[in-house]
Design a protein around this motif. Structure first.
Motif, PDB file in Angstrom:
ATOM      1  N   GLU A  66      -3.108   0.241  -9.398  1.00 39.19           N
ATOM      2  CA  GLU A  66      -1.953  -0.448  -8.825  1.00 39.19           C
ATOM      3  C   GLU A  66      -0.677   0.343  -9.077  1.00 39.19           C
ATOM      4  O   GLU A  66      -0.623   1.202  -9.957  1.00 39.19           O
ATOM      5  N   GLN A  74      -8.181   6.352  -8.787  1.00 35.49           N
ATOM      6  CA  GLN A  74      -7.597   6.560  -7.462  1.00 35.49           C
ATOM      7  C   GLN A  74      -7.082   5.272  -6.830  1.00 35.49           C
ATOM      8  O   GLN A  74      -6.207   5.305  -5.979  1.00 35.49           O
ATOM      9  N   SER A  75      -7.610   4.131  -7.236  1.00 32.10           N
ATOM     10  CA  SER A  75      -7.189   2.877  -6.610  1.00 32.10           C
ATOM     11  C   SER A  75      -6.400   1.990  -7.572  1.00 32.10           C
ATOM     12  O   SER A  75      -6.405   0.773  -7.441  1.00 32.10           O
ATOM     13  N   ARG A 129       2.333   1.698  -3.421  1.00 32.23           N
ATOM     14  CA  ARG A 129       1.299   2.136  -4.361  1.00 32.23           C
ATOM     15  C   ARG A 129       1.015   3.625  -4.189  1.00 32.23           C
ATOM     16  O   ARG A 129       0.956   4.382  -5.157  1.00 32.23           O
ATOM     17  N   GLN A 172       0.837  -1.206   0.000  1.00 23.08           N
ATOM     18  CA  GLN A 172       0.000   0.000   0.000  1.00 23.08           C
ATOM     19  C   GLN A 172       0.873   1.257   0.000  1.00 23.08           C
ATOM     20  O   GLN A 172       0.596   2.215  -0.723  1.00 23.08           O
TER      21      GLN A 172
END
Length: 131
Positions: free
Chosen positions: A66, A63-64, A13, A10
């Motif tokens: 990888e 926004q999410s 990323r 996370q």
């Protein structure tokens, strides 16, 4: 410990996302800066601004995404910007740093063939210091 790998993934990323976002906004701001605007061809300026806007819109819609997607977008943006920035530097007599960039982009733009941050400049943290 149980979630360490997830936390690391996370963090990587988010770091890639922030890097892309920062690069796009800084490039856009620099190209719009009056010190640079009169030294750059209008077509080149439009090319960079259009690509930066495209990347910023992509970021807003993804926004999410990888880490590798963010890194790919950054590489694509650099492919567009680097030749133009290099031409700008050559036209300016290879002045150190980019006008309008916070801190003047010491050492030049990343990947522009200039000194790298780890070239012993003494400024900023080294990888060992970050740990």
């Amino acid at each position: 410990e149980k979630y360490r790998q997830e936390d690391d993934a996370q963090r990587d990323r988010i770091g890639a996302k922030n890097s892309l976002e920062s690069y796009a906004f800084n490039m856009k701001t620099s190209i719009e800066d009056e010190k640079v605007a009169d030294k750059i061809d209008e077509a080149d300026k439009k090319t960079i601004l259009d690509k930066c806007s495209e990347v910023i819109q992509w970021l807003d819609a993804n926004q999410s995404a990888e880490k590798d997607e963010y890194e790919y977008q950054r590489k694509e943006l650099e492919k567009v910007c680097m030749p133009i920035v290099t031409k700008l530097y050559q036209g300016a007599g290879g002045a150190e740093g980019m006008p309008g960039m916070p801190g003047g982009m010491p050492g030049g733009m990343p990947g522009a063939g200039g000194p790298t941050p780890d070239a012993g400049s003494g400024s900023g943290p080294t990888i060992e210091e970050v740990d």
